[in-house]
Design a protein around this motif. Structure first.
Motif, mmCIF file in Angstrom:
data_model
loop_
_atom_site.group_PDB
_atom_site.id
_atom_site.type_symbol
_atom_site.label_atom_id
_atom_site.label_comp_id
_atom_site.label_asym_id
_atom_site.label_seq_id
_atom_site.Cartn_x
_atom_site.Cartn_y
_atom_site.Cartn_z
ATOM 1 N N ASP A 107 -6.151 -0.558 -5.919
ATOM 2 C CA ASP A 107 -7.246 0.261 -5.382
ATOM 3 C C ASP A 107 -6.751 1.171 -4.257
ATOM 4 N N ALA A 108 -5.864 0.647 -3.414
ATOM 5 C CA ALA A 108 -5.314 1.468 -2.318
ATOM 6 C C ALA A 108 -4.513 2.638 -2.880
ATOM 7 N N ALA A 109 -3.749 2.372 -3.934
ATOM 8 C CA ALA A 109 -2.929 3.429 -4.531
ATOM 9 C C ALA A 109 -3.810 4.484 -5.211
ATOM 10 N N LEU A 110 -4.852 4.043 -5.876
ATOM 11 C CA LEU A 110 -5.761 5.012 -6.510
ATOM 12 C C LEU A 110 -6.465 5.868 -5.457
ATOM 13 N N THR A 114 0.843 -1.188 0.000
ATOM 14 C CA THR A 114 0.000 0.000 0.000
ATOM 15 C C THR A 114 0.886 1.249 0.000
ATOM 16 N N VAL A 115 0.289 2.358 -0.362
ATOM 17 C CA VAL A 115 0.946 3.667 -0.233
ATOM 18 C C VAL A 115 -0.116 4.650 0.259
ATOM 19 N N GLY A 116 0.341 5.794 0.766
ATOM 20 C CA GLY A 116 -0.592 6.781 1.286
ATOM 21 C C GLY A 116 -0.582 8.063 0.476
ATOM 22 N N GLN A 152 -4.810 -9.970 -4.967
ATOM 23 C CA GLN A 152 -3.839 -9.190 -4.185
ATOM 24 C C GLN A 152 -3.456 -7.914 -4.926
ATOM 25 N N THR A 153 -3.223 -8.043 -6.215
ATOM 26 C CA THR A 153 -2.836 -6.877 -7.005
ATOM 27 C C THR A 153 -3.965 -5.855 -7.070
ATOM 28 N N THR A 154 -5.177 -6.310 -7.160
ATOM 29 C CA THR A 154 -6.319 -5.389 -7.205
ATOM 30 C C THR A 154 -6.412 -4.580 -5.917
ATOM 31 N N ARG A 155 -6.167 -5.216 -4.778
ATOM 32 C CA ARG A 155 -6.203 -4.470 -3.509
ATOM 33 C C ARG A 155 -5.112 -3.400 -3.466
ATOM 34 N N MET A 156 -3.930 -3.754 -3.962
ATOM 35 C CA MET A 156 -2.846 -2.771 -3.986
ATOM 36 C C MET A 156 -3.182 -1.612 -4.918
#
Lengths: 193, 89
Positions: free
Chosen positions: B78-81, A131-133, B72-76
């Motif tokens: 979505d978090a980045a977006l 993750t990133v913020g 897993q990639t989709t969660r990453m």
């Protein structure tokens, strides 16, 4: 590859294609290329479309930049096959091996543009930490990277986080330097479709 | 993503959804699929053998490994977006 069906479970026409490629290139098709021919309706066809768009579609990032992002993501995942493949492809795309080697040796001191450096730092963190913020993203935007460029970089990052996982799970055979160079030449000529 | 999660396949839609979400699919599969999501370089032949010994076939493993990787990639992604949206606001 594992499971075994990825070695021999292809349709006769596909096996013939693999044999023709081997005959004319003198090399077997890399496992990454073989995988997309197995049950392509499930994974291969949509994967090729997504990856080709991310890597060769319209973007302010050059092909070399995007291949470098793929190499950095692959290194963060410690994926040997993809590190070799996309390091070679980035080097050929830029026609500048020292540039790519400098980034992979030390991103902070490599002689590259500030926006690219900030973007590579962000995709590296996203891949390593999951993750990133908003602070990470503000740093990228402050380096002069547009929102669209960030979205384009995230698409590259996504494509290779999937591929890296599959390369290790399915145990893609790691090529020698000549094999990666030949694959890079193909990817720069034909892309991922 | 739709092709991975939906439609008739060799695994059930529920199994693929659980693999996608990195949720429990079953004791014979969880070690393999958990590694696909979080530590793919640690996957070994033994992880596949455990799943095969429990009756899972090659095509089922193919589907579930891909569902796990894409999830897993989709969660990453979505978090980045979401982070980008917050930073742009």
């Amino acid at each position: 590859m594992r499971p075994e069906v990825l070695n021999g479970g292809y349709k006769p026409a596909t096996k013939l294609l693999f044999a023709v490629v081997r005959l004319f290139s003198g090399r077997p098709l890399p496992d990454a290329a073989k995988l997309v021919f197995y049950r392509p309706d499930f994974y291969g066809d949509p994967s090729k479309r997504f990856t080709h768009l991310a890597m060769r579609g319209p973007s302010a990032w050059s092909v070399g930049d995007r291949e470098l992002m793929a190499a950095v993501v692959s290194r963060a995942n410690a994926c040997a096959f993809c590190i070799g493949a996309h390091t070679a492809t980035s080097e050929q795309a830029y026609a500048d091996r020292p540039r790519v080697r400098a980034v992979l040796a030390d991103l902070e001191t490599a002689p590259i543009e500030d926006g690219l450096r900030a973007t590579l730092r962000m995709v590296d963190k996203l891949t390593r930490e999951g993750t990133v913020g908003a602070t990470d993203m503000r740093q990228v935007l402050a380096a002069g990277v547009s929102r669209q460029q960030v979205e384009d970089a995230l698409a590259v990052c996504a494509a290779f986080n999937i591929t890296n996982r599959l390369a290790d799970a399915f145990e893609f055979r790691v090529l020698d330097e000549e094999g990666f160079a030949a694959g890079a030449k193909f990817l720069l000529k034909r892309g991922y479709q | 993503m739709d092709r991975i999660l939906n439609g008739p396949r060799e695994t059930t839609a529920e199994q693929r959804a659980h693999a996608f979400e990195n949720a429990r699919v079953g004791p014979a599969l969880d070690p393999l699929l958990g590694k696909v999501a979080t530590s793919p370089t640690r996957i070994t032949d033994a992880d596949f053998e455990v799943a095969r010994a429990a009756g899972f076939g090659e095509d089922q493993l193919f589907e579930l490994v891909i569902a796990s990787a894409v999830g897993q990639t989709t969660r990453m992604y979505d978090a980045a977006l979401a982070a980008l949206e917050e930073a742009s606001g």
